[in-house]
Design a protein around this motif. Structure first.
Motif, PDB file in Angstrom:
ATOM      1  N   GLU A  34      26.609 100.952  75.576  1.00 22.35           N
ATOM      2  CA  GLU A  34      26.520  99.830  74.632  1.00 22.35           C
ATOM      3  C   GLU A  34      25.094  99.304  74.641  1.00 22.35           C
ATOM      4  OE1 GLU A  34      28.345  97.987  72.269  1.00 22.35           O
ATOM      5  OE2 GLU A  34      26.403  96.986  72.186  1.00 22.35           O
ATOM      6  N   LYS A  42      31.539  93.593  66.998  1.00 23.71           N
ATOM      7  CA  LYS A  42      31.482  92.464  66.068  1.00 23.71           C
ATOM      8  C   LYS A  42      32.709  91.565  66.152  1.00 23.71           C
ATOM      9  CE  LYS A  42      27.670  93.578  63.818  1.00 23.71           C
ATOM     10  NZ  LYS A  42      27.315  94.763  64.634  1.00 23.71           N
ATOM     11  N   PHE A  50      41.579  88.090  59.955  1.00 26.44           N
ATOM     12  CA  PHE A  50      42.542  88.136  58.861  1.00 26.44           C
ATOM     13  C   PHE A  50      43.506  89.276  59.104  1.00 26.44           C
ATOM     14  CE2 PHE A  50      38.813  90.658  57.216  1.00 26.44           C
ATOM     15  CZ  PHE A  50      39.441  91.891  57.073  1.00 26.44           C
ATOM     16  N   TYR A 197      28.564  98.699  62.506  1.00 29.26           N
ATOM     17  CA  TYR A 197      27.780  98.364  61.325  1.00 29.26           C
ATOM     18  C   TYR A 197      26.846  97.214  61.613  1.00 29.26           C
ATOM     19  CZ  TYR A 197      30.904  94.337  61.071  1.00 29.26           C
ATOM     20  OH  TYR A 197      31.589  93.183  61.360  1.00 29.26           O
ATOM     21  N   LYS A 272      39.373  84.581  54.088  1.00 31.28           N
ATOM     22  CA  LYS A 272      39.506  83.974  55.420  1.00 31.28           C
ATOM     23  C   LYS A 272      38.614  82.740  55.528  1.00 31.28           C
ATOM     24  CE  LYS A 272      37.448  86.098  59.051  1.00 31.28           C
ATOM     25  NZ  LYS A 272      37.281  86.931  60.281  1.00 31.28           N
ATOM     26  N   CYS A 402      33.409 101.704  61.922  1.00 32.56           N
ATOM     27  CA  CYS A 402      32.474 101.406  60.836  1.00 32.56           C
ATOM     28  C   CYS A 402      31.217 102.268  60.888  1.00 32.56           C
ATOM     29  CB  CYS A 402      32.117  99.926  60.842  1.00 32.56           C
ATOM     30  SG  CYS A 402      33.492  98.888  60.337  1.00 32.56           S
ATOM     31  N   LYS A 407      35.067  99.291  57.160  1.00 37.73           N
ATOM     32  CA  LYS A 407      36.532  99.230  57.194  1.00 37.73           C
ATOM     33  C   LYS A 407      36.981  98.089  58.086  1.00 37.73           C
ATOM     34  CE  LYS A 407      36.729 103.641  58.422  1.00 37.73           C
ATOM     35  NZ  LYS A 407      35.320 104.030  58.595  1.00 37.73           N
ATOM     36  N   ILE A 409      39.615  96.212  61.041  1.00 41.15           N
ATOM     37  CA  ILE A 409      39.849  96.549  62.444  1.00 41.15           C
ATOM     38  C   ILE A 409      40.877  97.660  62.579  1.00 41.15           C
ATOM     39  CG2 ILE A 409      40.767  95.682  64.638  1.00 41.15           C
ATOM     40  CD1 ILE A 409      39.534  92.955  63.908  1.00 41.15           C
TER      41      ILE A 409
ATOM     42  N   LYS B 436      46.602  94.949  63.986  1.00 38.29           N
ATOM     43  CA  LYS B 436      45.174  95.183  64.198  1.00 38.29           C
ATOM     44  C   LYS B 436      44.887  96.181  65.315  1.00 38.29           C
ATOM     45  CE  LYS B 436      43.811  92.734  60.984  1.00 38.29           C
ATOM     46  NZ  LYS B 436      42.936  93.215  59.929  1.00 38.29           N
TER      47      LYS B 436
HETATM   48  C1  LIG Z   1      31.899  88.597  58.455  1.00 38.76           C
HETATM   49  C2  LIG Z   1      32.920  89.611  58.863  1.00 38.76           C
HETATM   50  C3  LIG Z   1      34.202  89.215  59.266  1.00 38.76           C
HETATM   51  C4  LIG Z   1      35.176  90.163  59.595  1.00 38.76           C
HETATM   52  N1  LIG Z   1      36.430  89.743  59.905  1.00 38.76           N
HETATM   53  C5  LIG Z   1      37.420  90.665  60.100  1.00 38.76           C
HETATM   54  C6  LIG Z   1      38.770  90.260  60.300  1.00 38.76           C
HETATM   55  O1  LIG Z   1      39.064  89.057  60.300  1.00 38.76           O
HETATM   56  N2  LIG Z   1      39.727  91.224  60.443  1.00 38.76           N
HETATM   57  C7  LIG Z   1      39.419  92.560  60.391  1.00 38.76           C
HETATM   58  O2  LIG Z   1      40.315  93.399  60.499  1.00 38.76           O
HETATM   59  N3  LIG Z   1      38.141  92.973  60.255  1.00 38.76           N
HETATM   60  C8  LIG Z   1      37.141  92.056  60.087  1.00 38.76           C
HETATM   61  N4  LIG Z   1      35.845  92.485  59.902  1.00 38.76           N
HETATM   62  C9  LIG Z   1      35.558  93.912  60.061  1.00 38.76           C
HETATM   63  C10 LIG Z   1      35.378  94.227  61.569  1.00 38.76           C
HETATM   64  O3  LIG Z   1      34.265  93.527  62.032  1.00 38.76           O
HETATM   65  C11 LIG Z   1      35.196  95.734  61.795  1.00 38.76           C
HETATM   66  O4  LIG Z   1      36.320  96.412  61.290  1.00 38.76           O
HETATM   67  C12 LIG Z   1      35.082  96.115  63.275  1.00 38.76           C
HETATM   68  O5  LIG Z   1      34.159  95.334  63.924  1.00 38.76           O
HETATM   69  C13 LIG Z   1      34.672  97.573  63.394  1.00 38.76           C
HETATM   70  O6  LIG Z   1      34.616  97.944  64.738  1.00 38.76           O
HETATM   71  P1  LIG Z   1      33.642  99.098  65.240  1.00 38.76           P
HETATM   72  O7  LIG Z   1      34.016  99.330  66.656  1.00 38.76           O
HETATM   73  O8  LIG Z   1      33.664 100.222  64.319  1.00 38.76           O
HETATM   74  O9  LIG Z   1      32.162  98.480  65.134  1.00 38.76           O
HETATM   75  P2  LIG Z   1      31.432  97.197  65.777  1.00 38.76           P
HETATM   76  O10 LIG Z   1      32.357  96.072  65.972  1.00 38.76           O
HETATM   77  O11 LIG Z   1      30.218  96.971  64.928  1.00 38.76           O
HETATM   78  O12 LIG Z   1      30.958  97.692  67.225  1.00 38.76           O
HETATM   79  C14 LIG Z   1      29.940  98.626  67.377  1.00 38.76           C
HETATM   80  C15 LIG Z   1      29.287  98.470  68.740  1.00 38.76           C
HETATM   81  O13 LIG Z   1      28.333  99.506  68.921  1.00 38.76           O
HETATM   82  C16 LIG Z   1      27.115  98.964  69.432  1.00 38.76           C
HETATM   83  N5  LIG Z   1      26.006  99.834  69.020  1.00 38.76           N
HETATM   84  C17 LIG Z   1      25.461  99.926  67.779  1.00 38.76           C
HETATM   85  N6  LIG Z   1      24.490 100.863  67.783  1.00 38.76           N
HETATM   86  C18 LIG Z   1      24.411 101.361  69.053  1.00 38.76           C
HETATM   87  C19 LIG Z   1      23.606 102.356  69.676  1.00 38.76           C
HETATM   88  N7  LIG Z   1      22.688 103.024  68.996  1.00 38.76           N
HETATM   89  N8  LIG Z   1      23.821 102.617  70.982  1.00 38.76           N
HETATM   90  C20 LIG Z   1      24.763 101.934  71.682  1.00 38.76           C
HETATM   91  N9  LIG Z   1      25.540 100.995  71.143  1.00 38.76           N
HETATM   92  C21 LIG Z   1      25.382 100.711  69.830  1.00 38.76           C
HETATM   93  C22 LIG Z   1      27.054  97.587  68.833  1.00 38.76           C
HETATM   94  O14 LIG Z   1      26.215  96.738  69.585  1.00 38.76           O
HETATM   95  C23 LIG Z   1      28.524  97.161  68.901  1.00 38.76           C
HETATM   96  O15 LIG Z   1      28.853  96.582  70.131  1.00 38.76           O
HETATM   97  C24 LIG Z   1      34.856  91.541  59.565  1.00 38.76           C
HETATM   98  C25 LIG Z   1      33.574  91.939  59.190  1.00 38.76           C
HETATM   99  C26 LIG Z   1      32.611  91.006  58.825  1.00 38.76           C
HETATM  100  C27 LIG Z   1      31.283  91.455  58.383  1.00 38.76           C
END
Ligand SMILES: Cc1cc2nc3c(=O)[nH]c(=O)nc-3n(C[C@H](O)[C@H](O)[C@H](O)COP(=O)(O)OP(=O)(O)OC[C@H]3O[C@@H](n4cnc5c(N)ncnc54)[C@H](O)[C@@H]3O)c2cc1C
Ligand SMILES: Cc1cc2nc3c(=O)[nH]c(=O)nc-3n(C[C@H](O)[C@H](O)[C@H](O)COP(=O)(O)OP(=O)(O)OC[C@H]3O[C@@H](n4cnc5c(N)ncnc54)[C@H](O)[C@@H]3O)c2cc1C
Ligand code: SF4
Ligand code: SF4
Ligand code: SF4
Ligand code: SF4
Ligand code: SF4
Lengths: 429, 562
Positions: A34, A42, A50, A197, A272, A402, A407, A409, B436
């Motif tokens: 990480e 995120k 939501f 993302y 939301k 993402c 997309k 969660i 979720k």
């Molecule tokens: C404003 C907002 C509100 C949202 N609210 C909701 C909600 O209420 N309900 C819902 O279902 N979805 C919601 N989402 C969508 C949700 O955030 C995503 O679906 C979810 O976070 C995706 O998870 P992920 O693990 O793919 O990515 P992320 O949560 O982005 O996690 C990726 C991780 O990888 C790390 N990383 C990145 N690059 C590197 C690298 N090169 N080397 C090592 N580590 C790295 C990052 O630091 C991070 O910790 C929301 C999105 C936004 C923008």
């Protein structure tokens, strides 16, 4: 032994965490890399998710705890993958773990060290809405709950003066100013990219006034404003720290004309935000300005209907590129083309721009290190014409969440579980 | 053996030590009247969860031959497992240990040190009273069957079968029609980047046929199922000959029964007769697959076609998520067939949730199709009366109408749900264990839901869900590995149970069954998760949950509330 059964997972959001726990359950050793000093991605920036408005911490904290306590998962925070050699079944990976100057085992997270630090820095994790010290955890409740030191800004480490105040404040001798970056080498059979993302920089979009008018916020900034552990501890006040907005416009599809795709979650995040605002400020007038509404789950429309009926007026705008935001007599003026293609406007105290999701910062570098293809948007590309695959262009390297495209969660988790299946099939072959 | 209770108070650095008086706690505990004739070992430690702290605790348990253990420290959320794991290294049964949270519940919330200290003493005292009533519990190990039953042979079920089947894991795939493929088999074309329908499907079907670890049963339905994760006993039946049944054993079940399209004739705003030129999109796909062309009933090519989105959406209460996409695809196919056909798309919202959709939309727009954003539409024959986004009332007459109708749960969803003990969401589709964070699992361990049965989905997502379920099964049902069920489960005391069966209804996991012979209810310990719902429901008080029995809770609460 040339064949490795272990897995490297890059990124610890919901996608990376779900895969880590599943592999561990199956007896595989996982290295979870990480780039930040905390895990969770995120989702931990969101107070509620939501559509059920579940408390995000309650969803994610048990998962984070489990990961940190799992003997099969080696969590490397503040780390980046530097080099990958070899091929599917036998990748040799070099990881750089940045010195944090605080011992992960000895530190208790008591928080005695940061108040004494004289250096004030902007807290990027809090979307620049507050400050932190040179020794810091990004937010209350961060896991692992261990601070790190910003070496460039720490007076001791950058040679400005002999400060050492944090070292003196720490009762556990957990701070070690001589710590060095560490090179860690692991051997893995497969790699999962789950880097998530980032958000499109809206200051590059003309006429929206972001960065110019303090009442204009991005969606992620608003998430932090409504978080109990955020910069205002969940109190809804504008940047001056005093003014409570009495009218708010939430603008959909911001940056969509630049990205050329729908960001999938922002109709729901905007709903939301309206829901939350209405419950926090029942008297406030809330508008959602949209062109199309995208609700891609069986549970979403009900939530949207409820927000439309009780929390917010939904205004159609005919052309999202014609929006203009300016300031007039202390109010923000939001001009748009209405359903008759005529100029119209509303005046509000606050604007929330639901900006586009884009590929994670640093994806370009990682792409080079891994030698995988990206699509034209900069997201990781799955093998074209192999429908339903989460394999990338390079055998042994997979993608989930993402990092593959915007997309929610559950779809990030589904992709992650699918990647586990594909990787397990590969490793057990 | 006489009781010897060890009480260890953690300072958690300054976290606890600076907010409560550790010395006083230890002195007061040593003086407790009701423990005068019990042996107590009372010690403090700077940091019990540290490597050194855990070693200290382990040595203490062994050297003092402790019979019971109380750790007064932080939240069990943080370190209950830590201390349970310490116990497991010693002779002490981990269920004879109790954790007391004097950090979150005392040190961190009570500003007055004296008050915090006295509450901490009371809570530790309560923990001591409780631990004496605790019983040692032993984990059981059950053999498990790695094989999987898949219900439904559409794209989702087939993908699950192909991902799961291996020499260590047999797959039984049952399909109620005479052939595999489901709705996808009717599609003329797929979306860009998805490949060619026939190739995708034929490849899967032939891969399944040549896979000796997959056994396909067509014209077959589920008859009955009992059991739990790792051990399901299944009976399937031949639909043409219901007496012809087959018994199977499997460790997990994947439900992939797909969706149906809503019947538009049920909607008030549609006045359509059977011979009107109004088709749903699937009928058009079939027509294209069969004839290669879209033609009216009279065999002629229509001069004008209207495609209408979101039909039935308001009634079902959700967006079907793929219809915008496939209506664009059909519009393109019509223009490909003949550019002179006038094509109009009447849509409410353009829902394009996948990253490549917008590009496709732009491409289709470029074909000279008229896109009109509407608020409402009413269809009478092939005449559409609609209100556009600018509130203008308009009328459109065309030769043919194609409707994108809501995807709804397939027939038999409710009955199958009852048989499998899986919940339905209010939309009628099956409900996830957690929307979720556990999206392809259900409330019944070992039963998974994917594809159209889960909710409206496209093929790509159906396949990902199929693999996700496979991933879950790979990590929960490892060939040769035993499964360890929860030990803190409920049990029904035979002597008191009157057989009223109240408890059967409240158990969300279907863990309780009624034994006709004995006339009492019995908890299946492999399914029960110890939620305790049944305990409160039993009018004769004959159910108890292990480790949370009435005497144990009473002892704890009595002292805590003193
Ligand atoms: C404003 C907002 C509100 C949202 N609210 C909701 C909600 O209420 N309900 C819902 O279902 N979805 C919601 N989402 C969508 C949700 O955030 C995503 O679906 C979810 O976070 C995706 O998870 P992920 O693990 O793919 O990515 P992320 O949560 O982005 O996690 C990726 C991780 O990888 C790390 N990383 C990145 N690059 C590197 C690298 N090169 N080397 C090592 N580590 C790295 C990052 O630091 C991070 O910790 C929301 C999105 C936004 C923008
Ligand atoms: C007009 C139209 C066009 C589409 N075009 C596209 C497209 O271009 N691209 C795309 O990605 N998606 C498209 N889709 C969506 C696609 O059809 C679905 O994603 C896909 O069919 C879902 O597959 P499934 O296996 O879940 O369900 P189904 O295809 O419905 O298969 C379910 C199977 O289960 C069987 N079954 C049902 N009940 C039982 C039971 N009780 N016991 C045993 N068997 C049972 C059924 O007979 C059937 O064979 C389109 C949909 C429509 C309506
Ligand atoms: S040594 Fe560095 S981090 Fe520590 S208090 Fe001083 S400036 Fe802050
Ligand atoms: S003072 Fe020491 S133990 Fe406390 S948070 Fe800072 S580094 Fe960790
Ligand atoms: S999800 Fe909604 S707000 Fe976001 S880009 Fe798509 S249509 Fe616009
Ligand atoms: S996908 Fe499009 S046509 Fe289908 S219900 Fe959603 S908005 Fe309407
Ligand atoms: S509720 Fe009590 S008495 Fe009634 S069947 Fe269940 S255990 Fe027996």
């Amino acid at each position: 032994m040339d064949h490795s059964d272990n897995v490297l997972i890059i990124g610890s959001g919901v996608a990376g965490m779900e895969a880590s726990l599943m592999f561990s359950k199956a007896g595989k050793k996982v290295t979870l890399v990480e780039k930040l000093s905390l895990i969770g991605g995120k989702t931990i920036k969101n107070e509620e998710t939501f559509p059920n408005m579940d408390c995000s911490t309650c969803l994610v904290a048990p998962i984070q705890q489990e990961i940190l306590q799992d003997g099969n998962i080696n969590v490397l925070t503040s780390s980046l993958v530097e080099a990958v050699k070899g091929e599917a079944g036998n990748f040799k990976v070099t990881i750089n773990k940045k010195a944090g100057y605080v011992d992960l085992v000895a530190c208790l997270g008591c928080g005695m060290c940061y108040p004494v630090c004289p250096v004030e820095l902007i807290n990027e994790w809090e979307e620049n809405l507050t400050n932190k010290k040179a020794i810091y955890v990004p937010c209350a409740g961060a896991l692992p709950n261990v601070p790190v030191i910003n070496a460039e800004k720490c007076l001791q480490l950058n040679g400005t003066e002999t400060c050492n105040k944090c070292v003196e404040a720490c009762m556990f001798g957990a701070i070690n100013m001589t710590e060095k970056d560490e090179q860690i080498k692991v051997n893995v059979g497969a790699i999962l990219v789950a880097t998530g993302y980032d958000m499109l920089d809206v200051s590059t979009i003309k006429n929206l006034g972001y960065g110019k008018y303090p009442g204009v916020y991005t969606a992620m900034e608003f998430e932090r404003l409504f978080a109990a552990n955020g910069p205002t501890e969940g109190e809804l006040v504008l940047r001056d720290g005093k003014k409570v907005p009495s009218s708010i416009a939430i603008v959909h599809c911001v940056g969509r004309s630049q990205t050329h795709y729908c960001s999938n979650v922002c109709c729901m995040t905007s709903s939301k935000h309206a829901h939350f605002l209405h419950h926090k400020l029942p008297e406030a007038k809330i508008y959602n300005i949209y062109s199309d509404i995208c609700l891609p789950d069986k549970t979403y429309q009900k939530f949207y209907e409820d927000v439309k009926a009780h929390s917010s007026e939904f205004i159609y705008q005919a052309d999202r590129d014609k929006m203009k935001i300016s300031e007039e007599k202390g109010k923000l003026k939001v001009e748009y083309l209405d359903n008759n293609n005529k100029d119209a406007f509303i005046q509000v105290d606050m604007v929330i721009l639901a900006n586009a999701l884009i590929s994670a910062l640093g994806s370009e570098e990682l792409k080079e290190v891994l030698g995988i293809d990206h699509d034209k948007f900069g997201f990781v590309e799955t093998q074209p014409f192999r429908i339903g695959s989460v394999a990338t262009s390079k055998p042994g390297i997979f993608v989930a969440g993402c990092a593959e495209g915007p997309k929610d969660i559950q779809n990030s988790v589904i992709q992650s579980e699918a990647a586990v299946a594909q990787i397990m099939s590969l490793l057990n072959r | 053996m006489s009781e010897k209770i060890g009480i260890y108070v953690c300072e958690c650095g300054p976290n606890i030590a600076s907010k409560v008086d550790i010395e006083k706690i230890m002195q007061e505990l040593a003086k407790l009247e009701d423990y005068k004739d019990k042996e107590l070992v009372i010690k403090n430690h700077k940091l019990l969860c540290s490597v050194e702290g855990k070693k200290f605790l382990e040595d203490e348990i062994n050297e003092n031959n402790l019979t019971h253990l109380v750790c007064a420290a932080c939240s069990p959320r943080d370190h209950d497992t830590t201390f349970i794991n310490v116990c497991k290294k010693t002779k002490l049964n981990p269920y004879l240990y109790q954790m007391v949270n004097i950090r979150e519940q005392c040190a961190w919330i009570i500003p007055d040190k004296e008050e915090a200290t006295s509450k901490a003493i009371r809570m530790i005292h309560a923990g001591m009273d409780r631990v004496l009533y605790q019983q040692p519990l032993e984990e059981k190990q059950l053999d498990s069957n790695p094989d999987v039953l898949i219900i439904g042979g559409g794209i989702a079920g087939m993908e699950a079968a192909l991902t799961l089947a291996s020499k260590d894991r047999a797959v039984y795939l049952i399909e109620k029609t005479e052939k595999l493929g489901g709705k996808s088999a009717k599609l003329k074309e797929l979306l860009p980047r998805q490949g060619v329908t026939l190739n995708v499907l034929h490849q899967k079907i032939s891969d399944i046929q040549s896979n000796r670890f997959i056994k396909v049963f067509t014209n077959t339905e589920l008859d009955s199922i009992v059991g739990f994760l790792g051990n399901f006993e299944i009976v399937i039946k031949d639909m043409n000959d219901p007496d012809n049944t087959t018994e199977l054993l499997a460790g997990a079940v994947v439900v992939a029964t797909g969706f149906d399209l809503m019947d538009v004739s049920s909607l008030d705003s549609y006045n359509i007769k059977n011979d009107d030129e109004v088709y749903n999109a699937l009928e058009i796909e079939e027509m294209l697959s069969l004839n290669g062309k879209i033609l009216m009933r009279n065999g002629k090519e229509p001069a004008s076609v209207a495609l209408i989105h979101c039909i039935g959406r308001q009634k079902v209460g959700y967006c079907s998520k793929v219809c915008c996409d496939y209506l664009l695809k059909i519009a393109k196919l019509i223009k490909d067939q003949s550019p002179k056909i006038e094509v109009t798309e009447l849509y409410k919202h353009m829902c394009l949730p996948n990253k490549h959709d917008e590009e496709f939309y732009e491409q289709v727009k470029g074909k000279g199709i008229d896109f009109i954003k509407i608020k409402n539409a009413e269809i009478t024959g092939t005449t559409i009366n609609f209100t556009d986004i600018a509130d203008a009332k308009k009328k459109l007459d065309v030769d043919m109408i194609i409707v994108g109708t809501a995807m709804i749960p397939t027939v038999g969803t409710a009955e199958l749900g009852v048989e499998l003990n899986i919940d339905q969401h209010e939309t009628g589709f099956y409900q996830e264990a957690h929307l979720k964070i556990n999206p392809v699992s259900t409330n019944t361990d070992g039963v998974f839901v994917i594809g159209g049965a889960h909710g409206p989905v496209g093929i790509t997502e159906s396949m990902l869900q199929a693999q996700a379920a496979a991933g879950k099964i790979f990590t929960q049902l490892i060939p040769g590995q035993k499964i360890i069920p929860e030990v803190k489960v409920s049990e029904i005391l035979e002597a008191y149970c009157t057989g009223c069966q109240t408890c059967l209804d409240v158990c969300g996991y279907g863990a309780i069954y009624f034994d006709e012979d004995k006339g009492i209810s019995i908890v299946n310990e492999a399914i029960c998760r110890g939620c305790g719902n049944c305990v409160g429901s039993c009018p004769s008080g004959s159910i108890r949950t292990r480790h949370f029995t009435n005497p144990q809770l009473y002892q704890e609460v009595k002292e805590a509330l003193r």
